[in-house]
Design a protein around this motif. Structure first.
Motif, PDB file in Angstrom:
ATOM      1  N   GLN A 163       0.823  -1.206   0.000  1.00  0.00           N
ATOM      2  CA  GLN A 163       0.000   0.000   0.000  1.00  0.00           C
ATOM      3  C   GLN A 163       0.857   1.255   0.000  1.00  0.00           C
ATOM      4  OE1 GLN A 163      -0.360  -2.722   1.840  1.00  0.00           O
ATOM      5  NE2 GLN A 163      -2.493  -3.116   2.410  1.00  0.00           N
ATOM      6  N   LEU A 164       1.951   1.240   0.763  1.00  0.00           N
ATOM      7  CA  LEU A 164       2.844   2.395   0.768  1.00  0.00           C
ATOM      8  C   LEU A 164       3.488   2.590  -0.597  1.00  0.00           C
ATOM      9  CD1 LEU A 164       4.568   1.930   4.246  1.00  0.00           C
ATOM     10  CD2 LEU A 164       3.053   3.807   3.583  1.00  0.00           C
ATOM     11  N   ASP A 165       3.864   1.479  -1.245  1.00  0.00           N
ATOM     12  CA  ASP A 165       4.451   1.581  -2.582  1.00  0.00           C
ATOM     13  C   ASP A 165       3.456   2.164  -3.569  1.00  0.00           C
ATOM     14  OD1 ASP A 165       6.849   0.516  -1.717  1.00  0.00           O
ATOM     15  OD2 ASP A 165       6.358  -1.535  -2.342  1.00  0.00           O
ATOM     16  N   GLN A 166       2.190   1.811  -3.424  1.00  0.00           N
ATOM     17  CA  GLN A 166       1.178   2.250  -4.388  1.00  0.00           C
ATOM     18  C   GLN A 166       0.706   3.675  -4.140  1.00  0.00           C
ATOM     19  OE1 GLN A 166      -2.225  -0.348  -4.692  1.00  0.00           O
ATOM     20  NE2 GLN A 166      -3.258   0.921  -6.208  1.00  0.00           N
ATOM     21  N   TYR A 167       0.482   4.023  -2.869  1.00  0.00           N
ATOM     22  CA  TYR A 167      -0.155   5.298  -2.558  1.00  0.00           C
ATOM     23  C   TYR A 167       0.772   6.323  -1.921  1.00  0.00           C
ATOM     24  CZ  TYR A 167      -4.385   2.542  -3.328  1.00  0.00           C
ATOM     25  OH  TYR A 167      -5.344   1.732  -3.880  1.00  0.00           O
ATOM     26  N   GLY A 168       1.938   5.904  -1.480  1.00  0.00           N
ATOM     27  CA  GLY A 168       2.818   6.831  -0.779  1.00  0.00           C
ATOM     28  C   GLY A 168       2.382   6.988   0.654  1.00  0.00           C
ATOM     29  N   VAL A 169       1.734   8.074   0.979  1.00  0.00           N
ATOM     30  CA  VAL A 169       1.246   8.328   2.332  1.00  0.00           C
ATOM     31  C   VAL A 169      -0.149   7.735   2.502  1.00  0.00           C
ATOM     32  CG1 VAL A 169       0.712  10.094   4.048  1.00  0.00           C
ATOM     33  CG2 VAL A 169       2.620  10.437   2.461  1.00  0.00           C
ATOM     34  N   LEU A 170      -0.359   7.015   3.599  1.00  0.00           N
ATOM     35  CA  LEU A 170      -1.647   6.428   3.921  1.00  0.00           C
ATOM     36  C   LEU A 170      -2.281   7.185   5.076  1.00  0.00           C
ATOM     37  CD1 LEU A 170      -0.567   2.667   3.940  1.00  0.00           C
ATOM     38  CD2 LEU A 170      -1.420   3.996   1.992  1.00  0.00           C
ATOM     39  N   SER A 171      -3.575   7.027   5.242  1.00  0.00           N
ATOM     40  CA  SER A 171      -4.261   7.594   6.403  1.00  0.00           C
ATOM     41  C   SER A 171      -4.998   6.491   7.140  1.00  0.00           C
ATOM     42  CB  SER A 171      -5.236   8.699   5.980  1.00  0.00           C
ATOM     43  OG  SER A 171      -6.190   8.209   5.057  1.00  0.00           O
ATOM     44  N   MET A 172      -5.244   6.746   8.423  1.00  0.00           N
ATOM     45  CA  MET A 172      -5.893   5.747   9.263  1.00  0.00           C
ATOM     46  C   MET A 172      -6.660   6.463  10.363  1.00  0.00           C
ATOM     47  SD  MET A 172      -3.971   2.759  11.469  1.00  0.00           S
ATOM     48  CE  MET A 172      -4.769   1.982  12.870  1.00  0.00           C
ATOM     49  N   GLU A 173      -7.789   5.884  10.758  1.00  0.00           N
ATOM     50  CA  GLU A 173      -8.582   6.411  11.864  1.00  0.00           C
ATOM     51  C   GLU A 173      -8.521   5.459  13.045  1.00  0.00           C
ATOM     52  OE1 GLU A 173     -12.057   8.198   8.973  1.00  0.00           O
ATOM     53  OE2 GLU A 173     -12.515   7.821  11.082  1.00  0.00           O
ATOM     54  N   LEU A 174      -8.377   6.009  14.232  1.00  0.00           N
ATOM     55  CA  LEU A 174      -8.421   5.232  15.467  1.00  0.00           C
ATOM     56  C   LEU A 174      -9.704   5.608  16.195  1.00  0.00           C
ATOM     57  CD1 LEU A 174      -5.352   5.564  14.658  1.00  0.00           C
ATOM     58  CD2 LEU A 174      -4.839   5.116  17.056  1.00  0.00           C
ATOM     59  N   PRO A 175     -10.699   4.734  16.203  1.00  0.00           N
ATOM     60  CA  PRO A 175     -11.978   5.054  16.853  1.00  0.00           C
ATOM     61  C   PRO A 175     -11.906   4.852  18.367  1.00  0.00           C
ATOM     62  CG  PRO A 175     -12.081   2.871  15.913  1.00  0.00           C
ATOM     63  CD  PRO A 175     -10.730   3.423  15.532  1.00  0.00           C
ATOM     64  N   GLY A 176     -12.902   5.369  19.050  1.00  0.00           N
ATOM     65  CA  GLY A 176     -13.028   5.121  20.490  1.00  0.00           C
ATOM     66  C   GLY A 176     -11.973   5.799  21.339  1.00  0.00           C
TER      67      GLY A 176
END
Length: 264
Positions: A163-176
């Motif tokens: 995923q890093l190779d394909q998109y570069g920077v990734l995003s993520m959400e931490l709920p709760g």
């Protein structure tokens, strides 16, 4: 006793702090047929140690767990050993995973998930940051909780190199966030969305040092920052997708924040 067996014993060493001496890096005795695996494991340790020594002052102790989370149903790392290095820089602290790039204990090829994650910040409470030589309370900090949570997620999906190779920077959400041990109490409200989530970027370009651990024995290993973002920035990503993520990464670099996490 082989080196892998020694690591299994060490998986339960220390809650909060695990003596680095317990790693027993000098141990090279191996069961028949295990010499090559043990050598790769030890070389991986040595290369990571050398990398972080070039970034700052590495604490001799590491953050760990009383019982390896992988033995209690949580996502498994390449081995049962799950530890975190602490690196003190002039104006910040780095907390980095130490084991996501270990050679797989089950015989799979390569240096684990091909990465180590880290958080770099100047905004850890003094009571948790401690003084050089004392990391006893760093496990109570929001930064440790953040990187350990993301590490579990990354391990749970088997790594994110593709995923890093394909998109570069990734995003993520931490709920709760309100149910967290440290983040909900220590991170300002402007970082938490109305639906109780925290946003991070994964893989911002690293500024100030290399983004790869050179000379790893089995496969390339990168160091991947986890960067906290505000609730407003997360909302922009929710509506704007990949274009918004790229724009945010560019803006953080323009502001001079780069990969570092700031609560200011």
């Amino acid at each position: 006793m082989g080196f892998w067996d020694r690591i299994r014993q060490l998986a339960g060493a220390g809650i909060g702090v695990s003596p680095a001496a317990a790693q027993d890096k000098a141990a090279t005795a191996a069961e028949e047929g295990g010499e090559a695996a043990d050598a790769a494991f030890e070389q991986s340790w040595q290369k990571r140690d050398a990398f972080w020594a070039g970034v700052g002052s590495v604490e001799k102790d590491v953050l760990g767990h009383l019982i390896s989370p992988g033995l209690m149903g949580d996502p498994q790392w390449p081995t049962t050993r799950q530890a975190y290095k602490v690196v003190r820089r002039a104006h910040s602290i780095v907390i980095a995973t130490d084991g996501l790039s270990d050679p797989f204990e089950d015989g799979r090829k390569g240096n684990g998930f091909g990465m180590e994650l880290f958080v770099e910040t100047a905004d850890i409470l003094p009571a948790h940051a401690g003084r050089p030589g004392d990391i006893s309370r760093l496990s109570e900090s929001w930064a440790f909780e953040l990187v350990s949570h993301v590490a579990g997620t990354v391990a749970g999906v088997g790594g994110i190199s593709a995923q890093l190779d394909q998109y570069g920077v990734l995003s993520m959400e931490l709920p709760g966030v309100s149910q967290s041990h440290a983040i909900g109490k220590q991170v300002p409200a402007r970082y938490v969305t109305a639906d109780d989530s925290l946003g991070v970027l994964i893989g911002m370009p690293v500024e100030g040092f290399s983004a790869a651990v050179e000379g790893m024995p089995l496969s390339p290993v990168r160091v991947v920052p986890v960067t906290i973002i505000t609730a407003a920035e997360l909302e922009a990503l929710r509506t704007g997708g990949a274009d918004a993520r790229r724009a945010l990464a560019e803006e953080l670099a323009r502001q001079g924040r780069h990969h570092r996490s700031s609560l200011r």
